[in-house]
Write a protein that holds these residues in place. Structure first.
Motif, mmCIF file in Angstrom:
data_model
loop_
_atom_site.group_PDB
_atom_site.id
_atom_site.type_symbol
_atom_site.label_atom_id
_atom_site.label_comp_id
_atom_site.label_asym_id
_atom_site.label_seq_id
_atom_site.Cartn_x
_atom_site.Cartn_y
_atom_site.Cartn_z
ATOM 1 N N LEU A 87 34.740 39.547 39.740
ATOM 2 C CA LEU A 87 34.653 38.942 39.094
ATOM 3 C C LEU A 87 35.210 39.344 37.625
ATOM 4 O O LEU A 87 35.397 37.580 36.923
ATOM 5 N N VAL A 88 36.131 40.152 37.161
ATOM 6 C CA VAL A 88 36.920 40.082 36.693
ATOM 7 C C VAL A 88 38.152 39.356 36.513
ATOM 8 O O VAL A 88 39.256 38.859 36.289
ATOM 9 N N GLU A 89 38.753 39.220 38.180
ATOM 10 C CA GLU A 89 39.829 38.986 38.617
ATOM 11 C C GLU A 89 39.191 37.312 38.572
ATOM 12 O O GLU A 89 40.296 35.869 38.808
ATOM 13 N N GLU A 90 38.542 36.738 39.235
ATOM 14 C CA GLU A 90 37.987 34.751 39.454
ATOM 15 C C GLU A 90 37.598 34.680 38.415
ATOM 16 O O GLU A 90 37.897 33.396 37.749
ATOM 17 N N VAL A 91 37.155 34.839 36.854
ATOM 18 C CA VAL A 91 36.066 34.095 35.549
ATOM 19 C C VAL A 91 37.716 33.931 34.547
ATOM 20 O O VAL A 91 38.284 35.853 34.058
ATOM 21 N N PRO A 92 38.130 33.350 34.520
ATOM 22 C CA PRO A 92 39.285 33.252 33.010
ATOM 23 C C PRO A 92 38.866 33.936 31.351
ATOM 24 O O PRO A 92 37.824 33.537 31.367
ATOM 25 N N GLY A 93 39.749 34.662 31.528
ATOM 26 C CA GLY A 93 39.458 35.412 29.844
ATOM 27 C C GLY A 93 38.360 36.363 29.377
ATOM 28 O O GLY A 93 38.208 37.561 28.631
ATOM 29 N N ILE A 94 38.291 36.928 30.441
ATOM 30 C CA ILE A 94 37.284 38.341 31.247
ATOM 31 C C ILE A 94 38.804 39.558 30.656
ATOM 32 O O ILE A 94 39.390 39.747 31.031
ATOM 33 N N GLN A 95 39.066 39.702 29.914
ATOM 34 C CA GLN A 95 39.150 41.252 29.439
ATOM 35 C C GLN A 95 38.515 43.036 30.051
ATOM 36 O O GLN A 95 39.534 43.636 30.527
ATOM 37 N N SER A 96 37.886 42.980 30.022
ATOM 38 C CA SER A 96 37.167 44.329 30.212
ATOM 39 C C SER A 96 36.038 43.876 30.434
ATOM 40 O O SER A 96 35.047 43.233 30.472
ATOM 41 N N VAL A 97 34.772 44.662 31.309
ATOM 42 C CA VAL A 97 33.389 44.930 32.483
ATOM 43 C C VAL A 97 33.550 45.879 31.752
ATOM 44 O O VAL A 97 33.996 46.896 33.019
ATOM 45 N N ALA A 98 32.041 46.913 32.033
ATOM 46 C CA ALA A 98 31.704 47.555 32.465
ATOM 47 C C ALA A 98 30.100 47.932 32.560
ATOM 48 O O ALA A 98 28.957 46.637 32.241
ATOM 49 N N VAL A 99 29.527 47.947 33.559
ATOM 50 C CA VAL A 99 28.347 48.130 33.930
ATOM 51 C C VAL A 99 27.815 49.688 33.170
ATOM 52 O O VAL A 99 28.192 50.721 33.959
ATOM 53 N N VAL A 100 27.077 50.215 32.643
ATOM 54 C CA VAL A 100 25.624 51.007 32.132
ATOM 55 C C VAL A 100 25.030 51.517 32.818
ATOM 56 O O VAL A 100 23.855 50.220 32.098
ATOM 57 N N SER A 101 24.366 52.784 33.019
ATOM 58 C CA SER A 101 22.935 52.816 33.295
ATOM 59 C C SER A 101 22.162 53.086 32.061
ATOM 60 O O SER A 101 22.558 52.858 30.681
#
Length: 167
Positions: free
Chosen positions: A23-37
């Motif tokens: 997701l991070v490497e393929e989508v331009p513009g994404i700076q950070s991602v978090a999955v939260v419970s």
């Protein structure tokens, strides 16, 4: 994003790490991602320090939090809680996603089937519809495997990674 150590993890946990990295490497513009419970604990995150775009954005005139995994998880959890409360108060059903467009970036929060949340911090140049589409793909692929056992494994993995100990 530097691939987190996945040695010793179950195949489901490794697959989630792979989906997040993709997701991070393929989508331009994404700076950070978090999955939260659903209880607000960080399960998975990207490392924004390893993408060129994030490095460049830190060199500009920004002040305040830089979007660390803990900061993003806190924000995602808070927005998720706020929107769920609003949906209950307004009696409009469950929250599917939330998008916040700011002058210099965007924040996206999307529900995962078990009550967990996917949060994405995007640059101002990111295409909101493209980010939302890829988030929906991630949720569709990851949502059914986030069992209580896997959530526990991911939490332990993050704790071990932060303390530098082996699993």
């Amino acid at each position: 994003m530097t691939a987190p150590t996945t040695y010793g993890l179950s195949s489901e946990a490794r697959n989630l790490h792979w989906l997040l990295t993709n997701l991070v490497e393929e989508v331009p513009g994404i700076q950070s991602v978090a999955v939260v419970s659903s209880d607000g604990l960080l399960l998975l995150s990207s490392d924004p320090g390893h993408t060129e775009e994030a490095r460049q954005s830190r060199d500009t005139k920004r002040t305040g939090p830089r979007g660390s995994a803990a900061d993003l998880a806190t924000i995602v959890s808070g927005i998720g809680s706020l929107t769920v409360g609003a949906a209950k108060l307004l009696e409009f059903g469950g929250v599917k996603h939330t998008m916040v467009a700011m002058e210099e970036g965007s924040l996206f929060v999307m529900s995962i089937s078990d009550g967990s949340l996917l949060g994405v911090h995007g640059s101002a140049e990111s295409d909101m519809s493209v980010v939302a589409y890829h988030m929906a793909l991630f949720v569709g692929r990851a949502g059914h495997v986030l069992t209580p056992e896997l959530r526990s494994e991911l939490r332990k993995s993050l704790e071990a990674e932060s303390t530098g100990s082996d699993r």
